[in-house]
Scaffold this motif. Structure first.
Motif, PDB file in Angstrom:
ATOM      1  N   LEU A 107     124.824  31.675 106.138  1.00 56.11           N
ATOM      2  CA  LEU A 107     125.104  33.079 106.401  1.00 56.11           C
ATOM      3  C   LEU A 107     124.169  33.633 107.476  1.00 56.11           C
ATOM      4  O   LEU A 107     124.617  34.308 108.413  1.00 56.11           O
ATOM      5  CB  LEU A 107     124.979  33.890 105.106  1.00 56.11           C
ATOM      6  N   MET A 108     122.874  33.345 107.356  1.00 55.52           N
ATOM      7  CA  MET A 108     121.916  33.838 108.347  1.00 55.52           C
ATOM      8  C   MET A 108     122.212  33.254 109.725  1.00 55.52           C
ATOM      9  O   MET A 108     122.165  33.977 110.728  1.00 55.52           O
ATOM     10  CB  MET A 108     120.487  33.485 107.926  1.00 55.52           C
ATOM     11  N   SER A 109     122.507  31.981 109.791  1.00 56.42           N
ATOM     12  CA  SER A 109     122.769  31.327 111.077  1.00 56.42           C
ATOM     13  C   SER A 109     123.981  31.944 111.766  1.00 56.42           C
ATOM     14  O   SER A 109     123.938  32.237 112.969  1.00 56.42           O
ATOM     15  CB  SER A 109     123.001  29.830 110.886  1.00 56.42           C
ATOM     16  N   LEU A 110     125.053  32.120 111.020  1.00 52.06           N
ATOM     17  CA  LEU A 110     126.271  32.661 111.601  1.00 52.06           C
ATOM     18  C   LEU A 110     126.129  34.133 111.975  1.00 52.06           C
ATOM     19  O   LEU A 110     126.410  34.531 113.108  1.00 52.06           O
ATOM     20  CB  LEU A 110     127.452  32.462 110.649  1.00 52.06           C
ATOM     21  N   LEU A 111     125.691  34.942 111.023  1.00 54.55           N
ATOM     22  CA  LEU A 111     125.614  36.378 111.274  1.00 54.55           C
ATOM     23  C   LEU A 111     124.510  36.740 112.255  1.00 54.55           C
ATOM     24  O   LEU A 111     124.731  37.516 113.186  1.00 54.55           O
ATOM     25  CB  LEU A 111     125.437  37.138 109.957  1.00 54.55           C
ATOM     26  N   TRP A 112     123.321  36.203 112.052  1.00 54.10           N
ATOM     27  CA  TRP A 112     122.211  36.532 112.942  1.00 54.10           C
ATOM     28  C   TRP A 112     122.400  35.904 114.326  1.00 54.10           C
ATOM     29  O   TRP A 112     121.999  36.486 115.323  1.00 54.10           O
ATOM     30  CB  TRP A 112     120.890  36.113 112.337  1.00 54.10           C
ATOM     31  N   GLY A 113     123.009  34.723 114.361  1.00 54.95           N
ATOM     32  CA  GLY A 113     123.290  34.116 115.659  1.00 54.95           C
ATOM     33  C   GLY A 113     124.262  34.963 116.455  1.00 54.95           C
ATOM     34  O   GLY A 113     124.050  35.238 117.644  1.00 54.95           O
ATOM     35  N   PHE A 114     125.311  35.399 115.805  1.00 53.23           N
ATOM     36  CA  PHE A 114     126.288  36.270 116.459  1.00 53.23           C
ATOM     37  C   PHE A 114     125.628  37.582 116.868  1.00 53.23           C
ATOM     38  O   PHE A 114     125.805  38.063 117.988  1.00 53.23           O
ATOM     39  CB  PHE A 114     127.470  36.535 115.515  1.00 53.23           C
ATOM     40  N   ALA A 115     124.848  38.166 115.957  1.00 52.17           N
ATOM     41  CA  ALA A 115     124.171  39.433 116.239  1.00 52.17           C
ATOM     42  C   ALA A 115     123.179  39.276 117.392  1.00 52.17           C
ATOM     43  O   ALA A 115     123.082  40.156 118.262  1.00 52.17           O
ATOM     44  CB  ALA A 115     123.452  39.943 114.990  1.00 52.17           C
ATOM     45  N   GLY A 116     122.441  38.176 117.423  1.00 52.07           N
ATOM     46  CA  GLY A 116     121.485  37.946 118.507  1.00 52.07           C
ATOM     47  C   GLY A 116     122.168  37.889 119.859  1.00 52.07           C
ATOM     48  O   GLY A 116     121.700  38.482 120.838  1.00 52.07           O
ATOM     49  N   THR A 117     123.281  37.192 119.925  1.00 54.83           N
ATOM     50  CA  THR A 117     124.037  37.113 121.177  1.00 54.83           C
ATOM     51  C   THR A 117     124.562  38.485 121.565  1.00 54.83           C
ATOM     52  O   THR A 117     124.462  38.904 122.724  1.00 54.83           O
ATOM     53  CB  THR A 117     125.208  36.117 121.039  1.00 54.83           C
ATOM     54  N   PHE A 118     125.103  39.205 120.605  1.00 55.74           N
ATOM     55  CA  PHE A 118     125.638  40.548 120.849  1.00 55.74           C
ATOM     56  C   PHE A 118     124.546  41.478 121.370  1.00 55.74           C
ATOM     57  O   PHE A 118     124.728  42.181 122.362  1.00 55.74           O
ATOM     58  CB  PHE A 118     126.249  41.088 119.551  1.00 55.74           C
ATOM     59  N   ILE A 119     123.392  41.470 120.707  1.00 56.94           N
ATOM     60  CA  ILE A 119     122.275  42.328 121.115  1.00 56.94           C
ATOM     61  C   ILE A 119     121.782  41.939 122.513  1.00 56.94           C
ATOM     62  O   ILE A 119     121.517  42.801 123.350  1.00 56.94           O
ATOM     63  CB  ILE A 119     121.127  42.264 120.082  1.00 56.94           C
ATOM     64  N   GLY A 120     121.682  40.646 122.769  1.00 58.74           N
ATOM     65  CA  GLY A 120     121.266  40.191 124.092  1.00 58.74           C
ATOM     66  C   GLY A 120     122.197  40.683 125.184  1.00 58.74           C
ATOM     67  O   GLY A 120     121.749  41.141 126.249  1.00 58.74           O
ATOM     68  N   LEU A 121     123.492  40.617 124.938  1.00 60.11           N
ATOM     69  CA  LEU A 121     124.466  41.101 125.918  1.00 60.11           C
ATOM     70  C   LEU A 121     124.342  42.606 126.125  1.00 60.11           C
ATOM     71  O   LEU A 121     124.409  43.103 127.254  1.00 60.11           O
ATOM     72  CB  LEU A 121     125.885  40.740 125.468  1.00 60.11           C
ATOM     73  N   ILE A 122     124.144  43.350 125.043  1.00 59.31           N
ATOM     74  CA  ILE A 122     123.997  44.814 125.128  1.00 59.31           C
ATOM     75  C   ILE A 122     122.729  45.179 125.903  1.00 59.31           C
ATOM     76  O   ILE A 122     122.741  46.069 126.763  1.00 59.31           O
ATOM     77  CB  ILE A 122     123.962  45.454 123.708  1.00 59.31           C
ATOM     78  N   VAL A 123     121.626  44.507 125.609  1.00 58.58           N
ATOM     79  CA  VAL A 123     120.356  44.783 126.293  1.00 58.58           C
ATOM     80  C   VAL A 123     120.507  44.581 127.798  1.00 58.58           C
ATOM     81  O   VAL A 123     120.083  45.415 128.601  1.00 58.58           O
ATOM     82  CB  VAL A 123     119.220  43.903 125.723  1.00 58.58           C
ATOM     83  N   VAL A 124     121.134  43.486 128.193  1.00 54.26           N
ATOM     84  CA  VAL A 124     121.299  43.208 129.621  1.00 54.26           C
ATOM     85  C   VAL A 124     122.197  44.251 130.269  1.00 54.26           C
ATOM     86  O   VAL A 124     121.928  44.702 131.398  1.00 54.26           O
ATOM     87  CB  VAL A 124     121.840  41.784 129.832  1.00 54.26           C
ATOM     88  N   LYS A 125     123.229  44.684 129.587  1.00 54.31           N
ATOM     89  CA  LYS A 125     124.122  45.692 130.158  1.00 54.31           C
ATOM     90  C   LYS A 125     123.417  47.030 130.356  1.00 54.31           C
ATOM     91  O   LYS A 125     123.758  47.783 131.269  1.00 54.31           O
ATOM     92  CB  LYS A 125     125.348  45.903 129.247  1.00 54.31           C
ATOM     93  N   ARG A 126     122.429  47.334 129.539  1.00 54.51           N
ATOM     94  CA  ARG A 126     121.744  48.626 129.612  1.00 54.51           C
ATOM     95  C   ARG A 126     120.575  48.617 130.577  1.00 54.51           C
ATOM     96  O   ARG A 126     120.004  49.668 130.845  1.00 54.51           O
ATOM     97  CB  ARG A 126     121.279  49.052 128.227  1.00 54.51           C
ATOM     98  N   ILE A 127     120.205  47.455 131.071  1.00 59.56           N
ATOM     99  CA  ILE A 127     119.060  47.380 132.006  1.00 59.56           C
ATOM    100  C   ILE A 127     119.530  47.721 133.398  1.00 59.56           C
ATOM    101  O   ILE A 127     120.535  47.377 133.871  1.00 59.56           O
ATOM    102  CB  ILE A 127     118.427  45.978 131.968  1.00 59.56           C
TER     103      ILE A 127
END
Length: 127
Positions: A107-127
């Protein structure tokens, strides 16, 4: 040459070969199938799971030098796909009847992995 350096070199070599294999297979599959579904990645992940299972089975059955495990499991399969390592670790938890840890890790691998990628994409878009 020290044993630790040689181990690093073996993992490096296997990882490079695995990464090249992943790229080649994904490229070939994605050139043949025009779809948004990631068939190349899925295929590589499933092949990697099969290969790591075969390699671990052989290592457990036959006495081979530990460098082969470093080259093929850590290096090649690690470079080919980390999903194979994830699958192996889950199978080891299952074998040891660590059901709660299996559930939490998956559960942690799937959810946190997906969330990490999502957050990374959002951070780059806002920079």
């Amino acid at each position: 040459m020290g044993m630790e350096f040689l181990s690093w070199l073996i993992v490096f070599l296997g990882g490079g070969l695995g990464s090249c294999g992943r790229y080649l297979i994904s490229l070939l599959i994605n050139e043949q199938i025009d779809t948004m579904f990631p068939w190349g990645t899925l295929t590589v992940n499933l092949i990697g799971c099969l290969v790591i299972g075969i390699i671990i089975g052989l290592i457990e059955r036959y006495p081979i030098h530990p460098y082969w495990g470093l080259l093929l499991v850590t290096g090649f399969c690690g470079g080919f796909t980390t999903f194979s390592s994830f699958s192996l670790e889950n199978n080891l938890l299952l074998r040891n009847q660590e059901y709660f840890l299996l559930f939490v890790y998956t559960l942690m691998s799937l959810l946190w992995g997906f969330a990490g990628t999502f957050i990374g994409l959002i951070v780059v878009k806002r920079i």
